[in-house]
Design a protein around this motif. Structure first.
Motif, PDB file in Angstrom:
ATOM      1  N   MET A 167      25.171  24.942  41.641  1.00 14.34           N
ATOM      2  CA  MET A 167      25.622  25.574  40.412  1.00 14.34           C
ATOM      3  C   MET A 167      26.273  26.921  40.672  1.00 14.34           C
ATOM      4  N   MET A 168      25.870  27.594  41.760  1.00 15.91           N
ATOM      5  CA  MET A 168      26.493  28.865  42.091  1.00 15.91           C
ATOM      6  C   MET A 168      27.976  28.650  42.379  1.00 15.91           C
ATOM      7  N   VAL A 169      28.281  27.614  43.173  1.00 18.06           N
ATOM      8  CA  VAL A 169      29.676  27.288  43.463  1.00 18.06           C
ATOM      9  C   VAL A 169      30.357  26.773  42.196  1.00 18.06           C
ATOM     10  N   PHE A 170      29.646  25.918  41.469  1.00 16.19           N
ATOM     11  CA  PHE A 170      30.166  25.344  40.234  1.00 16.19           C
ATOM     12  C   PHE A 170      30.528  26.433  39.226  1.00 16.19           C
ATOM     13  N   MET A 171      29.688  27.459  39.132  1.00 13.15           N
ATOM     14  CA  MET A 171      29.921  28.535  38.182  1.00 13.15           C
ATOM     15  C   MET A 171      31.055  29.463  38.614  1.00 13.15           C
ATOM     16  N   ALA A 172      31.465  29.344  39.876  1.00 10.29           N
ATOM     17  CA  ALA A 172      32.609  30.143  40.307  1.00 10.29           C
ATOM     18  C   ALA A 172      33.906  29.630  39.688  1.00 10.29           C
ATOM     19  N   ILE A 173      33.907  28.370  39.258  1.00  9.97           N
ATOM     20  CA  ILE A 173      35.117  27.786  38.682  1.00  9.97           C
ATOM     21  C   ILE A 173      35.543  28.500  37.397  1.00  9.97           C
ATOM     22  N   PRO A 174      34.609  28.806  36.465  1.00 12.75           N
ATOM     23  CA  PRO A 174      35.050  29.554  35.278  1.00 12.75           C
ATOM     24  C   PRO A 174      35.612  30.937  35.602  1.00 12.75           C
ATOM     25  N   VAL A 175      35.308  31.452  36.795  1.00 13.17           N
ATOM     26  CA  VAL A 175      35.887  32.723  37.215  1.00 13.17           C
ATOM     27  C   VAL A 175      37.336  32.521  37.636  1.00 13.17           C
ATOM     28  N   ILE A 176      37.563  31.435  38.378  1.00 12.64           N
ATOM     29  CA  ILE A 176      38.873  31.198  38.978  1.00 12.64           C
ATOM     30  C   ILE A 176      39.805  30.439  38.042  1.00 12.64           C
ATOM     31  N   ALA A 177      39.284  29.371  37.408  1.00 16.34           N
ATOM     32  CA  ALA A 177      40.139  28.428  36.691  1.00 16.34           C
ATOM     33  C   ALA A 177      40.961  29.058  35.560  1.00 16.34           C
ATOM     34  N   PRO A 178      40.356  29.857  34.658  1.00 12.46           N
ATOM     35  CA  PRO A 178      41.196  30.422  33.588  1.00 12.46           C
ATOM     36  C   PRO A 178      42.334  31.293  34.119  1.00 12.46           C
ATOM     37  N   ASN A 179      42.062  32.008  35.211  1.00  7.50           N
ATOM     38  CA  ASN A 179      43.109  32.854  35.784  1.00  7.50           C
ATOM     39  C   ASN A 179      44.197  32.023  36.462  1.00  7.50           C
ATOM     40  N   GLY A 274      44.899  39.626  24.383  1.00  6.66           N
ATOM     41  CA  GLY A 274      46.097  38.988  24.919  1.00  6.66           C
ATOM     42  C   GLY A 274      45.808  38.224  26.191  1.00  6.66           C
ATOM     43  N   PRO A 275      46.820  38.042  27.060  1.00  6.35           N
ATOM     44  CA  PRO A 275      46.650  37.218  28.272  1.00  6.35           C
ATOM     45  C   PRO A 275      45.561  37.703  29.224  1.00  6.35           C
ATOM     46  N   ILE A 276      45.224  39.002  29.165  1.00  2.00           N
ATOM     47  CA  ILE A 276      44.220  39.511  30.110  1.00  2.00           C
ATOM     48  C   ILE A 276      42.798  39.095  29.726  1.00  2.00           C
ATOM     49  N   PHE A 277      42.650  38.336  28.624  1.00  6.82           N
ATOM     50  CA  PHE A 277      41.306  37.931  28.220  1.00  6.82           C
ATOM     51  C   PHE A 277      40.632  37.087  29.292  1.00  6.82           C
ATOM     52  N   THR A 278      41.429  36.393  30.126  1.00  6.62           N
ATOM     53  CA  THR A 278      40.832  35.551  31.171  1.00  6.62           C
ATOM     54  C   THR A 278      40.041  36.381  32.173  1.00  6.62           C
ATOM     55  N   VAL A 279      40.447  37.640  32.369  1.00  3.82           N
ATOM     56  CA  VAL A 279      39.721  38.518  33.296  1.00  3.82           C
ATOM     57  C   VAL A 279      38.338  38.832  32.739  1.00  3.82           C
TER      58      VAL A 279
END
Length: 443
Positions: A167-179, A274-279
């Motif tokens: 899940m630690m790796v899995f949870m990294a996806i919401p960090v990377i994917a939206p950006n 705006g677009p920076i919401f993904t951060v």
């Protein structure tokens, strides 16, 4: 030869590797390092997370391109996928208990990739939703097989620890994917996002085909008959602990899906980021991933029940506090308050979801595939419906979301009490509970 050689009392694989064989008895036995197994299982599950989070920045453009004016209806792009993903899991576990993990996994991956490619050319919103549901149906196999593989090889607190690392790796996806989705939108359109998803699916398919052996032991294969299927489902649904934690997980996943569904509207519409919401969205996911890692370190010492029950009570308390503050301030707290308290909430989520899922699976190792599918169906399909309801009531404030959080977390807490009899009861939460027998690989 035993397919999974695991010493449950050690952090190492004996002799530093998982020894597994192919389904064919004449195939060459291969070893899979522990780190690679965890990473591969995480990537299989990450296919699902990526297919949700990468599209969050594109919902507005997607709706505009396909003639959808209602912002709340754009959320159906997420909901259609989740419902397809949740509904299909009911089939895959039973099939994998009969035919093995690998054939079912590769069938699902093929559906996922082909649906992703077809979605690139969607002419209408309805067709897009149908293909998103089909994409979810394919991804459902990856979730069922990933959890089944872990349960084939581990049990008890050890399984919870492994799932926390996954899940630690899995949870990294919401960090990377939206950006990644936002970056693609800067140079292309939402259609190119489907190209990225298809490429990721193809990469994981090739890796699993080359490196992931069959983990289902021949003695654990179940005949595909109506009687055996009904028996397996009966085992899952009549186990009080498994059923209680399954419903609890569905309720708490509704919280997560409810937030994901309206995250873009809250951050861009309500707070004007705006677009920076993904951060900002990614920052919350970073801490949730860190909580999953911390859970993997603490769970073998403190136990699943102490950690998850305490985290659920903390989650409920923070949601109630947030609701009071938001109501007092006219429907939404300032951004400086909203982001930290949501981050704390989802840090606690990192201690709930993984442990609840492990507690539900722990008594069901002898029917792990079917158990994984039944549990996954109830958790994801139910969570998807709960999350869709929360998201659809978005009214320009955070009040409906927070009321939903409180209702779902209280209901989840009640289910835990009904399953266990009381909270924090760790008498069965021992390192050996539910563990598979240690094996040297020579059986």
């Amino acid at each position: 030869m035993r397919f999974c050689a695991v010493r449950n009392t050690s952090a190492r694989i004996d002799p530093t590797r998982l020894m597994m064989s192919n389904a064919s008895p004449n195939a060459e036995t291969r070893g899979l390092p522990y780190w690679e197994l965890v990473t591969m299982v995480a990537c299989l599950m990450a296919l699902n997370a990526a297919a949700i989070d990468i599209f969050i920045p594109s919902l507005q453009e997607m709706g505009a391109a396909l003639g959808v004016d209602d912002a709340n209806q754009r959320q159906f792009v997420i909901t259609a996928y989740i419902l397809g993903f949740g509904g299909a899991q009911i089939l895959y576990g039973t099939l994998s208990d009969r035919f093995g993990r690998r054939p079912i996994l590769f069938f699902g991956l093929a559906v996922y990739i082909l649906a992703s490619i077809a979605a690139i050319f969607s002419p209408t919103f309805g067709i897009l939703l149908a293909l998103r549901a089909l994409q979810g149906i394919g991804a459902a196999a990856t979730r069922v097989i990933a959890i089944s593989v872990v349960r084939d090889c581990f049990g008890g607190r050890r399984m919870a620890s492994v799932m926390s690392l996954v899940m630690m790796v899995f949870m990294a996806i919401p960090v990377i994917a939206p950006n990644i989705g936002q970056a693609i939108m800067l140079f292309g359109s939402w259609r190119e996002i489907f190209v990225a998803i298809a490429i990721f699916g193809a990469f994981v398919t090739v890796w699993a085909a080359l490196r992931l052996p069959e983990t289902l032991h021949p003695n654990d294969r179940r005949e595909l008959t109506g009687k055996r299927i009904v028996e397996a489902f009966r085992i899952v649904l009549t186990n009080r602990v498994a059923f209680g934690y399954t419903v609890s997980t569905a309720l708490i996943f509704g919280v997560l899906f409810g937030f994901i569904n309206q995250a873009e509207q809250i951050y861009t519409g309500l707070y004007g980021l705006g677009p920076i919401f993904t951060v900002v969205f990614s920052a919350t996911a970073v801490f949730m991933s860190a909580a999953s890692f911390l859970n993997s370190k603490l769970v073998e010492k403190l136990g699943m029940r102490r950690l998850s029950h305490g985290a659920l009570i903390g989650f409920l308390s923070l949601a109630a506090l947030h609701l009071v503050v938001a109501y007092a301030m006219g429907g939404a707290a300032p951004l400086w308050f909203f982001v930290p308290i949501m981050t704390l909430n989802f840090c606690l989520f990192g201690f709930i979801g993984t442990n609840f899922n492990a507690l539900a699976m722990d008594p069901l190792g002898h029917v792990a595939g079917t158990a994984s599918s039944v549990l996954g169906f109830m958790q994801t399909f139910g969570g998807g419906l709960f999350g869709a309801a929360i998201g659809y009531f978005y009214d320009g404030t955070v009040l409906p979301m927070l009321v939903g959080f409180i209702i779902l977390s209280v209901s989840s807490l009640i289910c835990v009490v009904l399953a266990e009899g009381r909270l924090f009861d760790a008498k069965y939460d021992t390192p050996a509970a539910g563990s598979a027998p240690a094996s040297t690989g020579a059986e």
